[in-house]
Motif scaffolding. Structure first.
Motif, PDB file in Angstrom:
ATOM      1  N   SER A  78       0.836  -1.200   0.000  1.00 40.18           N
ATOM      2  CA  SER A  78       0.000   0.000   0.000  1.00 40.18           C
ATOM      3  C   SER A  78       0.875   1.255   0.000  1.00 40.18           C
ATOM      4  O   SER A  78       2.095   1.183   0.114  1.00 40.18           O
ATOM      5  N   LYS A  79       0.221   2.389  -0.108  1.00 46.74           N
ATOM      6  CA  LYS A  79       0.892   3.691  -0.224  1.00 46.74           C
ATOM      7  C   LYS A  79       1.955   3.876   0.871  1.00 46.74           C
ATOM      8  O   LYS A  79       1.670   3.641   2.044  1.00 46.74           O
ATOM      9  N   GLY A  80       3.131   4.279   0.479  1.00 48.32           N
ATOM     10  CA  GLY A  80       4.192   4.535   1.438  1.00 48.32           C
ATOM     11  C   GLY A  80       5.053   3.323   1.745  1.00 48.32           C
ATOM     12  O   GLY A  80       6.053   3.438   2.457  1.00 48.32           O
ATOM     13  N   PHE A  81       4.678   2.168   1.209  1.00 45.21           N
ATOM     14  CA  PHE A  81       5.479   0.949   1.438  1.00 45.21           C
ATOM     15  C   PHE A  81       6.927   1.207   1.044  1.00 45.21           C
ATOM     16  O   PHE A  81       7.196   1.680  -0.054  1.00 45.21           O
ATOM     17  N   CYS A  82       7.866   0.893   1.927  1.00 45.80           N
ATOM     18  CA  CYS A  82       9.271   1.199   1.597  1.00 45.80           C
ATOM     19  C   CYS A  82      10.272   0.246   2.260  1.00 45.80           C
ATOM     20  O   CYS A  82      11.481   0.438   2.125  1.00 45.80           O
ATOM     21  N   THR A  83       9.810  -0.788   2.941  1.00 45.66           N
ATOM     22  CA  THR A  83      10.730  -1.668   3.663  1.00 45.66           C
ATOM     23  C   THR A  83      11.305  -2.751   2.750  1.00 45.66           C
ATOM     24  O   THR A  83      10.558  -3.395   2.014  1.00 45.66           O
ATOM     25  N   SER A  84      12.605  -2.924   2.795  1.00 44.41           N
ATOM     26  CA  SER A  84      13.248  -4.030   2.074  1.00 44.41           C
ATOM     27  C   SER A  84      13.785  -5.047   3.067  1.00 44.41           C
ATOM     28  O   SER A  84      14.261  -4.679   4.138  1.00 44.41           O
ATOM     29  N   VAL A  85      13.721  -6.313   2.674  1.00 47.71           N
ATOM     30  CA  VAL A  85      14.364  -7.377   3.455  1.00 47.71           C
ATOM     31  C   VAL A  85      15.415  -7.993   2.534  1.00 47.71           C
ATOM     32  O   VAL A  85      15.087  -8.516   1.469  1.00 47.71           O
ATOM     33  N   ILE A  86      16.664  -7.883   2.928  1.00 49.35           N
ATOM     34  CA  ILE A  86      17.754  -8.270   2.031  1.00 49.35           C
ATOM     35  C   ILE A  86      18.524  -9.439   2.639  1.00 49.35           C
ATOM     36  O   ILE A  86      19.099  -9.315   3.723  1.00 49.35           O
ATOM     37  N   PRO A  87      18.518 -10.566   1.923  1.00 50.50           N
ATOM     38  CA  PRO A  87      19.165 -11.765   2.477  1.00 50.50           C
ATOM     39  C   PRO A  87      20.670 -11.793   2.229  1.00 50.50           C
ATOM     40  O   PRO A  87      21.216 -12.823   1.843  1.00 50.50           O
ATOM     41  N   GLY A  88      21.320 -10.663   2.485  1.00 50.10           N
ATOM     42  CA  GLY A  88      22.777 -10.568   2.422  1.00 50.10           C
ATOM     43  C   GLY A  88      23.362 -11.109   1.132  1.00 50.10           C
ATOM     44  O   GLY A  88      22.775 -10.959   0.051  1.00 50.10           O
ATOM     45  N   HIS A  89      24.531 -11.739   1.243  1.00 55.94           N
ATOM     46  CA  HIS A  89      25.250 -12.275   0.087  1.00 55.94           C
ATOM     47  C   HIS A  89      24.481 -13.396  -0.593  1.00 55.94           C
ATOM     48  O   HIS A  89      24.740 -13.699  -1.763  1.00 55.94           O
ATOM     49  N   LEU A  90      23.536 -14.017   0.103  1.00 56.18           N
ATOM     50  CA  LEU A  90      22.811 -15.155  -0.479  1.00 56.18           C
ATOM     51  C   LEU A  90      22.010 -14.749  -1.714  1.00 56.18           C
ATOM     52  O   LEU A  90      21.730 -15.570  -2.574  1.00 56.18           O
ATOM     53  N   GLU A  91      21.656 -13.456  -1.783  1.00 57.70           N
ATOM     54  CA  GLU A  91      20.856 -13.024  -2.938  1.00 57.70           C
ATOM     55  C   GLU A  91      21.703 -12.878  -4.201  1.00 57.70           C
ATOM     56  O   GLU A  91      21.167 -12.745  -5.297  1.00 57.70           O
ATOM     57  N   ASN A  92      23.036 -12.877  -4.048  1.00 57.16           N
ATOM     58  CA  ASN A  92      23.901 -12.644  -5.206  1.00 57.16           C
ATOM     59  C   ASN A  92      24.375 -13.920  -5.894  1.00 57.16           C
ATOM     60  O   ASN A  92      24.887 -13.860  -7.004  1.00 57.16           O
ATOM     61  N   ALA A  93      24.202 -15.066  -5.238  1.00 57.82           N
ATOM     62  CA  ALA A  93      24.664 -16.336  -5.804  1.00 57.82           C
ATOM     63  C   ALA A  93      23.679 -16.824  -6.871  1.00 57.82           C
ATOM     64  O   ALA A  93      22.580 -16.283  -7.031  1.00 57.82           O
ATOM     65  N   LEU A  94      24.068 -17.841  -7.628  1.00 55.89           N
ATOM     66  CA  LEU A  94      23.201 -18.625  -8.518  1.00 55.89           C
ATOM     67  C   LEU A  94      22.239 -17.726  -9.324  1.00 55.89           C
ATOM     68  O   LEU A  94      22.686 -16.892 -10.112  1.00 55.89           O
ATOM     69  N   CYS A  95      20.938 -17.910  -9.132  1.00 61.66           N
ATOM     70  CA  CYS A  95      19.940 -17.145  -9.878  1.00 61.66           C
ATOM     71  C   CYS A  95      20.031 -15.637  -9.623  1.00 61.66           C
ATOM     72  O   CYS A  95      19.555 -14.839 -10.435  1.00 61.66           O
ATOM     73  N   GLY A  96      20.597 -15.263  -8.482  1.00 59.14           N
ATOM     74  CA  GLY A  96      20.675 -13.839  -8.146  1.00 59.14           C
ATOM     75  C   GLY A  96      21.466 -13.040  -9.161  1.00 59.14           C
ATOM     76  O   GLY A  96      21.202 -11.851  -9.372  1.00 59.14           O
ATOM     77  N   LYS A  97      22.435 -13.690  -9.811  1.00 55.57           N
ATOM     78  CA  LYS A  97      23.270 -12.964 -10.777  1.00 55.57           C
ATOM     79  C   LYS A  97      22.462 -12.464 -11.960  1.00 55.57           C
ATOM     80  O   LYS A  97      22.693 -11.361 -12.438  1.00 55.57           O
ATOM     81  N   SER A  98      21.546 -13.285 -12.446  1.00 53.63           N
ATOM     82  CA  SER A  98      20.764 -12.839 -13.606  1.00 53.63           C
ATOM     83  C   SER A  98      19.379 -12.321 -13.211  1.00 53.63           C
ATOM     84  O   SER A  98      18.631 -11.857 -14.057  1.00 53.63           O
ATOM     85  N   ARG A  99      19.051 -12.418 -11.921  1.00 53.68           N
ATOM     86  CA  ARG A  99      17.752 -11.907 -11.459  1.00 53.68           C
ATOM     87  C   ARG A  99      17.956 -10.968 -10.264  1.00 53.68           C
ATOM     88  O   ARG A  99      17.463 -11.239  -9.146  1.00 53.68           O
ATOM     89  N   PRO A 100      18.653  -9.837 -10.490  1.00 53.38           N
ATOM     90  CA  PRO A 100      18.914  -8.937  -9.354  1.00 53.38           C
ATOM     91  C   PRO A 100      17.599  -8.452  -8.731  1.00 53.38           C
ATOM     92  O   PRO A 100      16.676  -8.103  -9.452  1.00 53.38           O
ATOM     93  N   GLY A 101      17.539  -8.472  -7.415  1.00 55.03           N
ATOM     94  CA  GLY A 101      16.337  -8.004  -6.721  1.00 55.03           C
ATOM     95  C   GLY A 101      15.296  -9.097  -6.514  1.00 55.03           C
ATOM     96  O   GLY A 101      14.384  -8.938  -5.702  1.00 55.03           O
ATOM     97  N   HIS A 102      15.438 -10.208  -7.231  1.00 54.59           N
ATOM     98  CA  HIS A 102      14.422 -11.269  -7.130  1.00 54.59           C
ATOM     99  C   HIS A 102      14.257 -11.762  -5.696  1.00 54.59           C
ATOM    100  O   HIS A 102      13.129 -11.830  -5.178  1.00 54.59           O
ATOM    101  N   PHE A 103      15.364 -12.064  -5.052  1.00 49.42           N
ATOM    102  CA  PHE A 103      15.234 -12.732  -3.749  1.00 49.42           C
ATOM    103  C   PHE A 103      14.849 -11.786  -2.620  1.00 49.42           C
ATOM    104  O   PHE A 103      14.269 -12.221  -1.622  1.00 49.42           O
ATOM    105  N   ARG A 104      15.136 -10.486  -2.789  1.00 51.78           N
ATOM    106  CA  ARG A 104      14.614  -9.585  -1.755  1.00 51.78           C
ATOM    107  C   ARG A 104      13.101  -9.432  -1.937  1.00 51.78           C
ATOM    108  O   ARG A 104      12.377  -9.234  -0.957  1.00 51.78           O
ATOM    109  N   GLY A 105      12.636  -9.564  -3.180  1.00 45.81           N
ATOM    110  CA  GLY A 105      11.185  -9.581  -3.424  1.00 45.81           C
ATOM    111  C   GLY A 105      10.539 -10.801  -2.801  1.00 45.81           C
ATOM    112  O   GLY A 105       9.461 -10.715  -2.203  1.00 45.81           O
TER     113      GLY A 105
END
Lengths: 282, 282
Positions: A100-127
């Motif tokens: 909803s309006k004003g939503f702004c919180t991110s949850v970032i799983p550290g380095h784990l988001e950059n491995a494997l699929c993360g390289k070609s899907r940046p932002g996917h795992f925080r989503g």
């Protein structure tokens, strides 16, 4: 079976269940359900008093050039299947209410988001992380079920749950495959009949890795080379990555050990498919 | 009063309370308790069956050159005060258990972390967000209490709780002040007697803003200028920021409206102090 779209409504239902000490099993999905999802639902049915399935195509986990708008949406059929399985509640929230309006919180799983699929899907795992966390906070399950096919997702969800002390048990169930070995995926709907045959190269490559390891070959460079050869025999296939990684850190290992995971992403034509196996020494 | 250091132990206590349908009021603190904290505890006592207070100096919310190692730690006295207030449980976890091996999840409150204090304390509010989320998931309070003195923190916690659908009510209670108007803060312990008098310039500046607004002056540039003048009359004072912001977005406003917040951070000698008032039109 209740089909619930309002966050407030499902919170009311959940509150009553908790007051009656009913256990809640939860299967979060993006719909387009197949036997893989249903295997999770059946296990949830076996182990819990109540089963909640969410169907929500989460825009936040799709990149700009990805298939959010084309992602298969088969809501009516999904509900029919879930009703047949005896699911108690389907939660089908509105995107505007989830973010909803004003939503702004991110949850970032550290380095784990950059491995494997993360390289070609940046932002996917925080989503993924943020929507799963929201769903857990709304549904308050005792146990939540995920498929091994989305290996990196399972690692990240277990990590976020542990890091943030979320009080839920995460169960990972085996990948479901068709009779030829193709891992079931909602995205298989994008494949032509010819491409479906081509797509078998993923599982062939993984089977090769498993058999090499069982023959005593641990050098992952050699294993990955053999896997690449198999993929390269299929003309329509383009490798995104092939990696053998430690299952908690997602770091590539030079020597495979029992429990390490061989994972790959391959495009068959325009369709990006993923698959993996847990390497077990015989 | 139970003093509990193990996460698993407090989870056991909380589970029993929930089974008995007891409501839980929660006051997260970093210890070095003063009347500000105790006002939160008293309100929690009035409104809940059980009161849990956490005491945890969270390294993650301190910058490299900040006062983590010197932050006042007065655990025994804190427990004495909390016992006198009839608190049921003090949760005093070990840092190594809160952030165990492999911990890598960040919770980022979007643009809200960059406003006000965020400019000179990069990373501070994501450290706050992650620890508060962890504590909420462990303690599972019905209501959690925070002081208005940490204005930006209150805005961020409300936002994160709303964005992630955390099932907790956030109550913000008024800033407690000494008889001269100095906002109570654990960091006041750093001030000499002379500095304590100098520190009154913060509240004087805020009082000036309040009275200008009540006199019909809404132009925030003019108000901030007058506030700066007051701070500048104190030799030991260095302004970090003076801002008048919208209370949800933390964006600076050109014209003050009722409910906007005048906030400032000022160094008195080496001690950085913050304070704020909600501007109310008479």
């Amino acid at each position: 079976m209740h089909i619930i779209t309002s966050i407030r409504d499902i919170q009311g239902h959940i509150k009553k269940l908790k007051e009656n000490h009913a256990t809640i099993g939860f299967v979060p999905t993006m719909g387009a359900l197949h036997e893989g999802h249903l295997s999770l639902v059946r296990e949830a049915k076996r182990k819990n008093d109540t089963v909640v399935v969410s169907i929500f195509v989460n825009a936040l986990q799709f990149g700009e050039n990805e298939d959010f708008s084309h992602y298969p949406r088969t809501f009516e059929n999904d509900c029919k299947l879930l009703s047949q399985e005896g699911v108690d509640m389907v939660f089908h929230p509105d995107a505007a209410k989830m973010y909803s309006k004003g939503f702004c919180t991110s949850v970032i799983p550290g380095h784990l988001e950059n491995a494997l699929c993360g390289k070609s899907r940046p932002g996917h795992f925080r989503g993924v992380a943020v929507v799963v966390l929201k769903l857990f906070n709304i549904v308050k399950p005792d146990i939540a079920y995920f498929g091994q096919k989305d290996f990196q997702q399972t690692v990240i969800i277990k990590r976020v749950v542990s890091d943030l002390n979320v009080d839920v048990i995460i169960k990972i169930l085996p990948t479901m495959r068709d009779q030829n070995g193709l891992a079931l995926s909602s995205r298989n709907a994008y494949l032509s009949e010819v491409e479906k045959k081509d797509a078998l190269c993923l599982y062939k490559a993984l089977t090769k890795a498993q058999s090499m390891v069982q023959a005593g070959i641990q050098n992952t460079e050699n294993i990955v080379q053999e896997m690449e050869k198999i993929i390269h025999t299929t003309k329509s296939a383009t490798i995104d990555y092939i990696s053998i990684v430690s299952p908690e850190t997602l770091e590539e290992v030079p020597m495979a050990h029992s429990g390490d995971v061989a994972a790959l992403a391959v495009r068959i034509g325009k369709t990006r498919l993923i698959d993996n196996v847990i390497l077990l020494f015989s």
